[in-house]
Design a protein around this motif. Structure first.
Motif, mmCIF file in Angstrom:
data_model
loop_
_atom_site.group_PDB
_atom_site.id
_atom_site.type_symbol
_atom_site.label_atom_id
_atom_site.label_comp_id
_atom_site.label_asym_id
_atom_site.label_seq_id
_atom_site.Cartn_x
_atom_site.Cartn_y
_atom_site.Cartn_z
ATOM 1 N N UNK A 861 11.125 17.830 9.110
ATOM 2 C CA UNK A 861 11.769 18.675 8.114
ATOM 3 C C UNK A 861 11.922 20.094 8.646
ATOM 4 N N UNK A 862 12.732 20.879 7.968
ATOM 5 C CA UNK A 862 12.978 22.254 8.387
ATOM 6 C C UNK A 862 11.699 23.083 8.370
ATOM 7 N N UNK A 863 10.826 22.836 7.423
ATOM 8 C CA UNK A 863 9.596 23.605 7.303
ATOM 9 C C UNK A 863 8.453 23.004 8.109
ATOM 10 N N UNK A 864 8.722 21.957 8.910
ATOM 11 C CA UNK A 864 7.702 21.345 9.756
ATOM 12 C C UNK A 864 7.625 19.848 9.524
ATOM 13 N N UNK A 865 6.549 19.239 10.010
ATOM 14 C CA UNK A 865 6.341 17.804 9.827
ATOM 15 C C UNK A 865 5.763 17.577 8.432
ATOM 16 N N UNK A 866 6.463 16.757 7.650
ATOM 17 C CA UNK A 866 6.041 16.454 6.288
ATOM 18 C C UNK A 866 5.491 15.031 6.251
ATOM 19 N N UNK A 867 4.265 14.876 5.776
ATOM 20 C CA UNK A 867 3.639 13.555 5.688
ATOM 21 C C UNK A 867 3.532 13.146 4.225
ATOM 22 N N UNK A 868 4.072 11.955 3.932
ATOM 23 C CA UNK A 868 3.968 11.417 2.580
ATOM 24 C C UNK A 868 3.309 10.043 2.664
ATOM 25 N N UNK A 869 2.740 9.590 1.573
ATOM 26 C CA UNK A 869 2.056 8.298 1.532
ATOM 27 C C UNK A 869 2.875 7.317 0.704
ATOM 28 N N UNK A 870 3.137 6.121 1.315
ATOM 29 C CA UNK A 870 3.826 5.038 0.621
ATOM 30 C C UNK A 870 2.834 3.904 0.396
ATOM 31 N N UNK A 871 2.716 3.451 -0.822
ATOM 32 C CA UNK A 871 1.848 2.332 -1.182
ATOM 33 C C UNK A 871 2.658 1.314 -1.972
ATOM 34 N N UNK A 872 2.393 0.052 -1.705
ATOM 35 C CA UNK A 872 3.105 -0.978 -2.451
ATOM 36 C C UNK A 872 2.648 -2.374 -2.051
ATOM 37 N N UNK A 873 3.349 -3.389 -2.548
ATOM 38 C CA UNK A 873 3.012 -4.760 -2.205
ATOM 39 C C UNK A 873 4.266 -5.457 -1.706
ATOM 40 N N UNK A 874 4.022 -6.569 -0.966
ATOM 41 C CA UNK A 874 5.128 -7.363 -0.432
ATOM 42 C C UNK A 874 4.765 -8.836 -0.579
ATOM 43 N N UNK A 875 5.774 -9.658 -0.622
ATOM 44 C CA UNK A 875 5.587 -11.102 -0.772
ATOM 45 C C UNK A 875 5.917 -11.782 0.550
ATOM 46 N N UNK A 876 4.914 -12.515 1.106
ATOM 47 C CA UNK A 876 5.139 -13.315 2.323
ATOM 48 C C UNK A 876 5.360 -14.758 1.880
ATOM 49 N N UNK A 877 6.513 -15.304 2.198
ATOM 50 C CA UNK A 877 6.868 -16.682 1.807
ATOM 51 C C UNK A 877 7.306 -17.446 3.049
ATOM 52 N N UNK A 878 6.598 -18.559 3.318
ATOM 53 C CA UNK A 878 6.934 -19.348 4.516
ATOM 54 C C UNK A 878 7.891 -20.488 4.207
ATOM 55 N N UNK A 879 8.061 -20.855 2.959
ATOM 56 C CA UNK A 879 9.021 -21.920 2.619
ATOM 57 C C UNK A 879 10.438 -21.416 2.774
ATOM 58 N N UNK A 880 11.326 -22.361 2.975
ATOM 59 C CA UNK A 880 12.744 -22.055 2.996
ATOM 60 C C UNK A 880 13.208 -21.901 1.561
ATOM 61 N N UNK A 881 13.471 -20.685 1.165
ATOM 62 C CA UNK A 881 13.751 -20.416 -0.249
ATOM 63 C C UNK A 881 15.002 -21.119 -0.714
ATOM 64 N N UNK A 882 16.041 -21.181 0.149
ATOM 65 C CA UNK A 882 17.312 -21.793 -0.289
ATOM 66 C C UNK A 882 17.173 -23.283 -0.496
#
Length: 885
Positions: A861-882
């Motif tokens: 960023x213009x004012x320097x290095x900006x560090x933000x925190x991202x938190x969340x969840x994800x779904x891992x699926x091994x089956x063929x969804x279609x």
């Protein structure tokens, strides 16, 4: 009466009173000497109070919370019955402090009267504490001992009675024994702990409940209610502040209870208006005061003010009263001790004897001014004017101010207020600090032939007050000494330069008083004699010129004056010096195709024209190129790097037509070479950033099209962050090149964040760089987003968990993916990572399910290095969804 000393700087002194219900009062003090003061508490109480108990003594608490047994006691010294079943109580005591400082003195009583409509608007005013306050400041700046006296009163705070729907006025009739200025202000009354009652909740001004308009005169303190629309009891409280030299030095609060009655038939009396006036100290002042009453009541005139309470020749007032008419005369035999900067406020009350008793008030000011200085005489002697005047009539004069003007001064009339002397075009030339210092010699810039006028004022009251000006005295220098006519440079050289000095011999010297032989001495700026002529028996035999040889005439001008001497009792004695005179000294400043010429001189005549001569060499032939009446000339249109030489010829004259004119003098010769020191003006720079294309486009104007004519190149400076230093990123040697695109790299990552400025430079010979253009900046638009599902089943579609493209302006990341037991299955710092669903530790496929990520993203960023925190969840699926496999 007990006296107790204290050892701290700031004292908070509460005074508790237990007694009958209070209708008003105040606390005042007088300075006895040193750090000892006499305090007086005045209260107005109801005689018929049932709940109150009359007390012959009051207790002083010199610190809130001091045990009762440790309090001092003030005894009541008097109690005076008043009308309407009221009583005035006075309690007096002394106290000695051990330190200077600010002291807050308060008084508290458990109860006010009941039924005061604007105190605790529910009507329970007898549950509200009654309190008073005064401030005492002990400071060395207030006088030798630092003492100060509070405001004093000639009127009791009660009874105060008005009539429904009729104007009511009241004045505390206060004065200050020290002559300090007073101001008046309506404030909230004080309650428990001597704190102001809260507006709206516990107190409102009377007109908020009773209607009409309730006001106070901030200068004279008259309170008026026009017109009350409600019957009942009301409170108002006046804060009276003392001011000295612009600083507040003390205050007293007066608390007043007012009764508004119904069915009144009485009308207030009326005092004829009285104008402000002034009197010269030592004169007698007589002022007639008149009053009438439309109801033909018996009326009485009462006056108050400091002038009636002075120790030395106080003013007096006598009056004759009849039914409906009252006349009085204020008489004051003033003297010098009455002189002060501030006026004396006079308060006048006209009181009738109706039912209820009503009053009218008038106020005016008396200014006691110092008498003017007398006997001013101005006498010319040599090249100076000697002033002499009579000693001030008043011995309390501190000194004198001497004012001067070239030419006549308008005659001053008797002044009530000190005149604005600056409007008369005069200049203060001297201030003396002793009333015995009654002479002054003016040597300052006096010129033969001019008339100089003077007046003198006396200084009083610590330098804050001046008397009216004296009569004006004017004088013109006589030609009793040599009169300088020429200081001209004959030869310009730093070693063997020559000045020519000329003067005319005195023509008005009294040769009977100053008998020959005579001789001249020429001195320089240091007072050193540079030449002494041989004595001559007669003035007409004296020399009138001299050439000062082998001097430096290049660096600066020289100052000369000629002293005339005679022989007195076989001793050499000075008659006087001429006014000093210098040569004209020329300075040059080169620039682009031009040379600026500046010159200065200090001469006793008026130079009204200057001629400028120029040559191509210092000893060449000079040509007149221009003339001017000022001390500046710009020679333009020159060729750079070519030498030009100059000298100035001044033309002047004395205002005395008997002195030869014109007076012609030459400066030294000065040479210089024009050179381009002037940079071009800065270009106008604009910036358009594009986050998608990751490019900054800069455009600017060509200064040669507007404000310059010699710009040949540009320099572009850049910084990636606001707090970083700028560096040169590009040089443009084509002046027509006015656009540029730029993309920065930060740790290998594209970035368009940063600030730019541009300069223009003229030819390589001079290399003058302009000031920076305005700075323009742009910031990145970081983009880093995760999907919420991926299917690592090897079908080539969505097989990896990765940031959604495009990734923009990201420096680094710190990513952790955890299973539902909180175990880290994958981590990385690569913003462009690919995770195929394999656990990093075991290299085994992670089962389908919900996983959690924690990611620290560092963006550029213009004012320097900006560090933000991202938190969340994800779904891992091994089956063929279609295919639902």
């Amino acid at each position: 009466m007990l006296i107790r000393a204290f050892n701290f700087l700031f004292l908070l002194i509460p005074i508790f009173i237990w007694g009958s219900h209070n209708r008003g009062g105040e606390i005042t003090y007088t300075h006895i000497g040193g750090l000892t003061y006499e305090f007086t508490i005045t209260t107005c109480t109801d005689l018929g109070s049932v709940t109150g108990t009359d007390r012959p003594e009051l207790f002083l608490d010199f610190d809130l919370g001091t045990p009762f047994a440790q309090r001092d006691t003030l005894l009541r010294t008097s109690q005076v019955p008043l009308s309407l079943s009221h009583k005035k109580n006075i309690y007096v005591g002394t106290h000695t402090f051990t330190s200077t400082g600010s002291h807050r003195i308060t008084m508290e009583d458990p109860n006010r009267n009941a039924g005061i409509l604007n105190v605790w608007p529910n009507g329970n005013s007898d549950d509200v504490v009654f309190a008073l306050e005064t401030f005492l400041i002990i400071s060395p700046v207030l006088g030798a001992s630092g003492g100060n006296n509070s405001v004093q009163f000639t009127e009791c705070p009660c009874p105060a009675v008005g009539c429904l729907n009729r104007p009511y006025c009241y004045n505390p009739m206060a004065y200050d024994p020290d002559g300090d200025s007073l101001s008046y202000e309506l404030v909230a009354p004080l309650g428990q702990d001597a704190l102001p009652l809260l507006f709206g909740n516990y107190y409102v001004f009377p007109d908020a409940i009773g209607g009409g308009n309730f006001t106070i005169d901030p200068v004279f303190g008259t309170v008026c209610w026009n017109n009350p629309l409600m019957v009942g009891e009301f409170n108002f409280t006046i804060l009276i502040s003392e001011w000295r030299n612009g600083y507040k030095i003390g205050s007293v609060i007066r608390d007043v209870q007012l009764t508004i009655k119904n069915n009144c038939t009485n009308n207030p009396p009326d005092i004829a208006p009285i104008s402000d006036t002034c009197v010269k100290a030592g004169s007698t002042l007589n002022i007639n005061i008149q009053g009438t009453d439309q109801d033909s009541d018996f009326i009485t005139l009462i006056t108050a003010g400091l002038s009636f309470n002075l120790n030395n020749s106080p003013s007096t007032f006598s009056s004759v009263a009849t039914s409906g008419i009252a006349n009085g005369i204020l008489q004051w035999n003033t003297n010098c001790s009455h002189i002060q900067q501030s006026s004396y406020p006079i308060l006048v009350e006209l009181e009738d004897n109706g039912n209820p008793v009503l009053s009218d008030y008038e106020s005016f000011n008396i200014a006691v001014r110092p008498p003017a200085i007398t006997g001013l005489i101005a006498s010319p002697i040599g090249n100076s004017i000697h002033l002499k005047w009579d000693k001030a009539i008043c011995s309390n004069a501190l000194g004198y101010n001497i004012y001067k003007k070239l030419g006549s001064i308008n005659t001053f009339e008797e002044c009530c207020q000190p005149p604005n002397l600056s409007s008369f075009g005069v200049t203060l030339i001297h201030q003396s600090s002793s009333n015995s210092d009654t002479t002054y010699i003016d040597f300052d810039s006096l010129e033969i032939g001019n008339s100089y006028c003077y007046f003198v004022t006396g200084i009083y009251d610590f330098g804050q007050l001046e008397s009216c000006p004296s009569d004006t005295a004017c004088s013109t220098l006589k030609k009793e000494v040599a009169v300088m006519t020429n200081v001209s440079v004959v030869k310009t050289d730093s070693i063997v330069g020559i000045d020519s000095i000329n003067w005319i011999n005195p023509t008005e010297l009294d040769t009977n008083q100053y008998q020959g032989p005579y001789h001249y001495e020429i001195t320089n700026s240091n007072g050193n004699i540079i030449h002494q002529f041989s004595p001559k028996n007669y003035l007409y035999e004296l020399e009138n010129s001299y050439s000062n040889l082998n001097i430096n005439t290049v660096d600066t001008n020289r100052i000369y004056k000629v002293g005339l001497h005679y022989t007195y009792l076989n001793s050499d004695s000075l008659i006087g010096y001429s006014n000093p005179a210098t040569s004209v000294h020329l300075r040059t400043i080169p620039n682009d195709n031009q040379i600026e010429l500046f010159w200065n001189e200090n001469v006793p005549w008026n130079n009204n024209m200057y001629f400028i001569f120029r040559s191509d060499s210092i000893d060449g032939n000079y040509t007149l190129i221009d003339s001017t009446i000022g001390n500046y000339f710009l020679d333009s249109g020159l060729i750079n790097r070519i030498q030009y030489c100059y000298f100035i010829k001044s033309i002047g004259e004395y205002s005395d037509p008997s002195i030869i004119s014109p007076l012609i003098n030459l400066s030294q010769k000065a040479c210089d070479v024009p050179f381009d020191y002037t940079p071009p003006c800065p270009p106008a720079l604009t910036l358009q950033g594009d986050c998608d294309l990751e490019i900054n486009t800069l455009n600017w104007t060509n200064p040669n099209n507007s404000c310059s004519d010699d710009a040949v190149s540009y320099s572009l400076y850049f910084t990636p962050f606001l707090d970083s230093a700028y560096s040169l990123i590009n040089f443009f040697d084509n002046i027509e090149d006015t656009t540029f695109q730029h993309q920065n790299q930060y740790n290998g990552v594209n970035s368009i964040a940063g600030c730019y400025y541009l300069t223009a430079t003229d030819s390589m010979i001079y290399n003058n760089e302009s000031l920076p253009s305005d700075t323009v900046c742009f910031d990145n638009c970081p983009n880093y987003v995760f999907p919420n599902i991926f299917t690592p089943n090897g079908d080539g579609v969505n097989d990896y968990f990765q940031a959604i493209m495009p990734i923009k302006y990201i420096d680094k990341i710190e990513l952790y993916i955890l299973n539902r037991w909180g175990e880290v299955v994958f981590k990385t710092t690569d913003p462009e990572f690919l995770w195929d669903g394999t656990a990093s530790e075991t290299q085994q496929d992670c089962p389908s399910g919900t996983y959690y990520f924690q990611c620290l993203v560092s963006s550029i960023r213009l004012f320097g290095i900006e560090t933000i925190e991202l938190n969340g969840h994800l779904q891992l699926t091994r089956k063929n969804i279609s295919n639902n496999q």
